[in-house]
Design an enzyme around this catalytic site. Structure first.
Site, short mmCIF file in Angstrom:
data_model
loop_
_atom_site.label_atom_id
_atom_site.label_comp_id
_atom_site.label_asym_id
_atom_site.label_seq_id
_atom_site.Cartn_x
_atom_site.Cartn_y
_atom_site.Cartn_z
N LYS A 23 -20.71 -21.04 -27.63
CA LYS A 23 -19.29 -21.00 -28.01
C LYS A 23 -18.56 -22.28 -27.60
O LYS A 23 -17.87 -22.89 -28.40
CB LYS A 23 -18.62 -19.80 -27.35
CG LYS A 23 -17.10 -19.87 -27.29
CD LYS A 23 -16.53 -18.68 -26.58
CE LYS A 23 -15.38 -18.77 -25.68
NZ LYS A 23 -14.86 -19.86 -25.03
N ARG A 404 -14.25 -12.65 -29.08
CA ARG A 404 -13.99 -14.10 -29.15
C ARG A 404 -15.23 -14.92 -28.82
O ARG A 404 -15.36 -16.05 -29.28
CB ARG A 404 -12.88 -14.48 -28.17
CG ARG A 404 -11.49 -14.09 -28.64
CD ARG A 404 -10.44 -14.72 -27.73
NE ARG A 404 -10.85 -16.06 -27.37
CZ ARG A 404 -10.61 -16.65 -26.21
NH1 ARG A 404 -9.93 -16.03 -25.28
NH2 ARG A 404 -11.02 -17.87 -25.98
#
Ligand code: EPZ
Length: 426
Positions: A23, A404
């Site tokens: 990420k 997320r």
């Protein structure tokens, strides 16, 4: 629509899980692609909300951005027709701050909504701004509008010593410096794997960056970069989360698509607690195997910049240590407010006391299920680890936080024998 997880705890995790792209590399590499001025194809990108949010922001800027197949994102920045990045989607995520360096380097100006992100401390951007100013940019903070504005007719290479070691500032200034005239020397920089990954990507686009992964980065500015194909590294924090969950459930898990050297601080602490961690190479890729058969021993943790123990795994590690024999002392040195998960762990029976940046975790025999809420991304990961290890049923709310940063979380855990269900609330 609000969603939550129900977890039937106490299942031993067993089997194989494959790690997704990182990420924190992906959310920097996507903005960095603007500097190419041509089409880039990014591979091994995780399907997570932060990537989706950046994709939306890029479309709003006029950029042609689409998933071509599976985990490949094509980005063509040639349609970008504005330097005004003040819309509300920007302020919801931290990584939008990378548009400062990327757009300043590419177009000589940008107006950016101040970045948000997880509420784990103050998270100022003074070092980003110090770096941009050293490169010759005029930077104004318009606090009434919550906007930062930067402009430079020409960026010039400079020598910059950061006051604090910052992942964000290191990457952001590196982005702008790629297009500056002459040499930039960045000192006291972050050495995290994703900093190195961004530098490798920029070099693939024709930049000249040396020293990423050490304390000093040297950048020779280039007038023009070009498009390329690039595969993002595996996620260090997702890997660590599965390693910790394996140990917490007294499991036996093989974790594939990993870079074992990125995991040394975590492997060392898990082994100190009694887990077995083996590194291997199956001929195609590296893997880690984590096995735990007993109640863990307590260990002490101090979060540090890389290669120290990462702050992003402090919260999941605390959930694991809640059931250790003895008392673990956990010191959070990076963010001043990263203990929001503690009150939720207490509701599951954990015995944790906090004094400033230090948590003392007195191990209890078992945690029990409870109805608990995530307050940030890694707090969510911590509560999921706790729920997996606990007896009985746990509800974890606010899973938009874990969405997320974790790709296919419940599918990956369920394939290892967990019982996690995503429930949509009316
Ligand atoms: C990055 O945040 C990560 N986010 C965080 O991951 C991670 O926790 C953090 O690095 C530390 O490793 C992304 O990469 C998108 P910093 P960042 O700048 O860049 C202070 C997650 O869970 N500081 O390295 O915001 C700051 O307050 C997220 O995946 C300044 O004082 O972190 C903090 O105390 C959460 N001035 C310290 O430096 C500045 O200008 C480190 O922050 C910048 C930072």
């Amino acid at each position: 629509m609000k969603q939550y997880y129900t977890i039937q705890g106490g299942q031993r995790l067993e089997g194989t899980v494959s790690i997704s792209g990182a990420k924190n590399a992906a959310v920097a590499i996507i903005p960095a692609a603007i500097l190419a001025g041509e089409c880039c194809v990014l591979e091994n990108l995780p399907h997570i909300q932060d990537v989706q949010s950046l994709k939306t922001i890029f479309s709003m800027l006029g950029c042609d951005v689409e998933f071509t197949r599976g985990d490949c994102l094509k980005i063509d920045p040639r349609g970008i027709n504005t330097s005004d990045v003040t819309f509300k989607e920007v302020s919801s995520m931290r990584a939008s701050s990378y548009l400062l360096g990327a757009m300043l380097g590419s177009y000589g100006e940008v107006e950016l909504a101040l970045p948000g992100g997880c509420v784990i401390g103050q998270r100022p951007i003074d070092q980003h701004i110090k770096g941009m100013r050293a490169l010759g940019a005029k930077v104004y903070m318009d606090e009434s509008r919550n906007v930062v504005r930067a402009q430079a007719t020409r960026l010039r290479g400079a020598e910059i010593f950061f006051d604090v070691v910052s992942v964000g500032a290191t990457i952001n200034v590196m982005l702008a410096a790629c297009k500056a005239e002459g040499q930039t020397i960045l000192q006291n920089v972050a050495k995290e794997p994703h900093v190195v990954d961004v530098a490798n990507f920029l070099n693939m686009m024709g930049a000249s960056i040396r020293g990423a992964g050490t304390d000093v980065i040297r950048i020779q500015g280039k007038q023009k970069l070009h498009g390329c194909n690039y595969a993002v590294i595996p996620d260090q924090i997702e890997t660590g989360t599965y390693m910790i969950a394996a140990a917490a459930t007294r499991g036996d898990v093989v974790i594939k698509n990993v870079i074992p050297t990125h995991m040394e601080a975590i492997s060392a602490k898990l082994m100190e607690s009694g887990a077995r961690v083996i590194e291997g190479d199956d001929g195609r890729e590296y893997y880690l195997r984590v096995t735990m058969n007993e109640r863990p021993r307590s260990v002490n943790i101090k979060t540090m910049v890389y290669p120290g123990f990462p702050t992003d795994l402090q919260q999941p590690m605390m959930a694991y240590l809640c059931t250790a024999q003895g008392t673990s002392v956990i010191q959070e040195n990076i963010f001043e407010n990263r203990f929001n998960h503690v009150k939720e762990l207490r509701r599951m029976g954990a015995a944790i006391s906090i004094s400033k940046r230090t948590a003392k975790v007195r191990g209890v025999e078992t945690l029990h299920g409870a109805d608990i809420s995530a307050t940030d991304l890694r707090a969510g990961a911590s509560l999921i680890v706790a729920g997996l290890a606990a007896s009985g049923s746990t509800i974890v709310r606010n899973i938009e936080y874990t969405d997320r940063g974790y790709e296919h979380l419940e599918h990956k855990f369920n394939a290892l024998g967990a019982k996690i269900e995503r429930v949509s609330q009316d």
